[in-house]
Design a protein around this motif. Structure first.
Motif, PDB file in Angstrom:
ATOM      1  N   ILE A 197       1.048  -0.704  -0.399  1.00 55.62           N
ATOM      2  CA  ILE A 197       0.351  -0.317  -0.079  1.00 55.62           C
ATOM      3  C   ILE A 197       0.940   1.318   0.401  1.00 55.62           C
ATOM      4  N   ASP A 198       0.548   2.044  -0.961  1.00 50.78           N
ATOM      5  CA  ASP A 198       1.927   3.210  -0.636  1.00 50.78           C
ATOM      6  C   ASP A 198       1.097   4.696  -1.317  1.00 50.78           C
ATOM      7  N   ALA A 199      -0.937   4.751  -0.312  1.00 52.50           N
ATOM      8  CA  ALA A 199      -1.228   5.343  -0.624  1.00 52.50           C
ATOM      9  C   ALA A 199      -2.215   5.454   0.497  1.00 52.50           C
ATOM     10  N   VAL A 200      -2.891   6.212   1.553  1.00 57.24           N
ATOM     11  CA  VAL A 200      -4.783   5.711   2.116  1.00 57.24           C
ATOM     12  C   VAL A 200      -4.829   7.024   2.984  1.00 57.24           C
ATOM     13  N   GLN A 201      -7.142   7.241   1.928  1.00 55.92           N
ATOM     14  CA  GLN A 201      -7.061   8.541   1.579  1.00 55.92           C
ATOM     15  C   GLN A 201      -8.209   8.942   2.843  1.00 55.92           C
ATOM     16  N   TYR A 202      -8.531   9.997   2.817  1.00 57.18           N
ATOM     17  CA  TYR A 202      -9.894   9.975   3.889  1.00 57.18           C
ATOM     18  C   TYR A 202     -10.578  11.060   3.619  1.00 57.18           C
ATOM     19  N   HIS A 203     -11.796  11.059   3.813  1.00 54.02           N
ATOM     20  CA  HIS A 203     -12.905  12.272   3.776  1.00 54.02           C
ATOM     21  C   HIS A 203     -12.905  12.778   4.938  1.00 54.02           C
ATOM     22  N   ASN A 204     -12.847  14.701   4.519  1.00 52.65           N
ATOM     23  CA  ASN A 204     -12.369  15.580   6.042  1.00 52.65           C
ATOM     24  C   ASN A 204     -13.780  16.223   5.941  1.00 52.65           C
ATOM     25  N   ASN A 205     -14.776  15.912   6.395  1.00 54.95           N
ATOM     26  CA  ASN A 205     -16.363  15.766   6.312  1.00 54.95           C
ATOM     27  C   ASN A 205     -16.467  17.552   7.162  1.00 54.95           C
ATOM     28  N   ILE A 206     -15.855  18.358   7.342  1.00 55.06           N
ATOM     29  CA  ILE A 206     -15.517  19.980   8.191  1.00 55.06           C
ATOM     30  C   ILE A 206     -14.816  20.784   7.110  1.00 55.06           C
ATOM     31  N   THR A 207     -14.115  20.651   6.290  1.00 58.80           N
ATOM     32  CA  THR A 207     -13.424  20.723   4.820  1.00 58.80           C
ATOM     33  C   THR A 207     -13.789  20.193   4.011  1.00 58.80           C
TER      34      THR A 207
END
Length: 477
Positions: free
Chosen positions: A435-445
């Protein structure tokens, strides 16, 4: 045989009354066209059938005869004979040779075709050219001694009624009326055991609706109707609260047969232990030889509800930390119904249709997304300005969960109730290797951000994982 005909008005009433005490006459032909359900089908008395039964029993009570019970076998015979008379334009106690009874006499039809063993039987028939007429037929029978003798005969204990309307003898809406009387001894015994009560789901979370089903048995030798059932949260004799409305078994409960009824119970605010009671014939509509076996109960534990996932207005990247018992979209998102309008997810294993969508504005046939599970990350668009709390009723994973990853981007869930740092959560996979990237969604921004080494993967969030090769990710709870 009695024939009453009003030639002047063309209003016809023909009635025949017979009491027979004959031995069974063997027949070589049997009936194969039976309704589904019990031996002679789940016979549901019509409103007209019930009205005629009431009229018959009123007259019997006034003349010191016991009230009659519905018998499913006799009801089937009566209904089938009325239908035969309509289908083959005849009016007689002897069946048409072209019909399903193949010209059988009344006693053959009742004793042999229907296998009604008691030989003390009677039948009354009538027709009205203008349709079913309970009052008119009852009046005609009452004013005819042969009919009246059957109506008030104290030897009869049960009856089958078949009132049908149809095209007959040139009349477009004639009413054919058949009542078949039998002399079996009355012995109803309704019962329920603890094992006859079931819950779905069997281990509900607080706030989850439970479908409670109960199987009712008639172990007596007489059919029972009407059979009413009540459900209670707690012992009704010590203040238990009734659940929903009283439920009626819609058909005649045949002797030695069973039927299942159900209610739905909301568990909002009901966390803890409950004894669910089922009571048959609580108002004693039916006289039974044994009234002590009409109650059963079963314990149910309503577990503490799962922590809801709070979603903000706009897009949210979500997953389930629990294993849901159902995966249908309507079930999964029921708690936020009317607060969202779109859902979508990405399936890297389906290159022809990698994105799947669900839009409330589209017909169901045009939506490609129908199910969600705990391994899937998904986007959901919330329309309510205050956001929404997504309540999930699944079970906590009891063992590690494996998710298959394809080379490239994968939209995945995080099926765990424990938050862990990125590298701990990846467990068997090594960052910067598989795995070379893990991303998430920031609910505030409302932006997509990289999950860094010290950041946590959290229950309820969905994640984008970029894999350098096909591999399997094992998530511990």
């Amino acid at each position: 045989m009695l024939h009453l005909r009003n030639h002047q008005n063309r209003l016809c009433t023909l009635s025949i009354s017979i009491i027979l005490t004959l031995s069974n006459i063997p027949l070589s032909i049997t009936i194969t066209d039976l309704a589904s359900g019990g031996k002679y089908g789940d016979i549901v008395p019509t409103t007209y059938d019930l009205q005629l039964l009431d009229k018959i029993n009123e007259n019997r009570t006034d003349n010191s005869a016991v009230t009659l019970k519905f018998n499913a076998t006799l009801s089937w015979v009566a209904r089938a004979h009325s239908q035969d008379m309509i289908d083959y334009d005849f009016f007689d106690h002897t069946s048409s040779v072209d019909g399903q009874f193949n010209g059988a006499t009344f006693q053959e039809r009742v004793n042999d075709y229907a296998e009604y063993e008691n030989s003390y039987i009677g039948e009354t028939i009538a027709y009205k050219t203008w349709g079913i007429d309970v009052e008119g037929v009852m009046s005609s029978w009452k004013n005819s001694p042969p009919h009246w003798d059957i109506i008030i005969d104290s030897n009869f204990r049960e009856v089958g009624i078949g009132l049908l309307e149809g095209e007959w003898d040139g009349y477009p809406n004639a009413g054919l009326h058949t009542a078949v009387f039998g002399g079996e001894a009355i012995s109803v015994d309704l019962t329920i055991n603890d094992g006859d009560i079931e819950f779905e789901p069997s281990s509900p979370k607080e706030g989850q609706e439970v479908n409670i089903t109960a199987t009712i048995h008639n172990i007596g030798t007489t059919d029972a109707y009407p059979v009413y059932v009540k459900f209670f949260d707690g012992d009704p004799d010590t203040g238990g609260l009734q659940i929903g409305d009283e439920v009626q078994i819609p058909h005649i409960l045949v002797q030695q047969e069973s039927a299942t009824v159900n209610v739905f119970w909301s568990t909002i605010g009901k966390e803890g232990n409950h004894d669910i009671y089922v009571v048959i014939d609580d108002n004693n509509y039916i006289s039974e030889g044994n009234e002590d076996n009409n109650t059963g109960f079963k314990s149910l534990v309503v577990e503490e509800s799962n922590q809801p996932i709070h979603l903000t207005k706009g897009w949210n990247l979500v997953s389930f930390p629990y294993i849901e018992s159902e995966t249908g979209l309507d079930y999964i998102l029921n708690s936020i119904n009317s607060k969202y309008d779109r859902v979508q997810t990405y399936n890297s294993s389906d290159p022809l249709r990698d994105w799947k969508h669900y839009l409330l504005s589209k017909p169901p046939s045009m939506n490609t997304l129908t199910d969600l599970d705990h391994k899937t990350g998904f986007w959901i668009h919330i329309t309510d300005i205050n956001g929404a709390d997504l309540i999930l009723y699944g079970d906590t994973p009891s063992s590690p969960t494996q998710i298959s990853l394809r080379k490239g981007w994968n939209l995945v869930g995080y099926p765990s109730t424990t938050k862990r740092t990125r590298d701990d959560a990846l467990n068997n996979l090594v960052f910067d290797n598989e795995i070379d990237a893990v991303q998430y969604h920031n609910n505030i921004t409302k932006t997509i951000l990289d999950l860094d080494e010290g950041d946590y993967m959290e229950p309820g969030n969905g994640y984008w994982l970029h894999a350098t090769e096909d591999c399997n990710w094992i998530i511990n709870n």
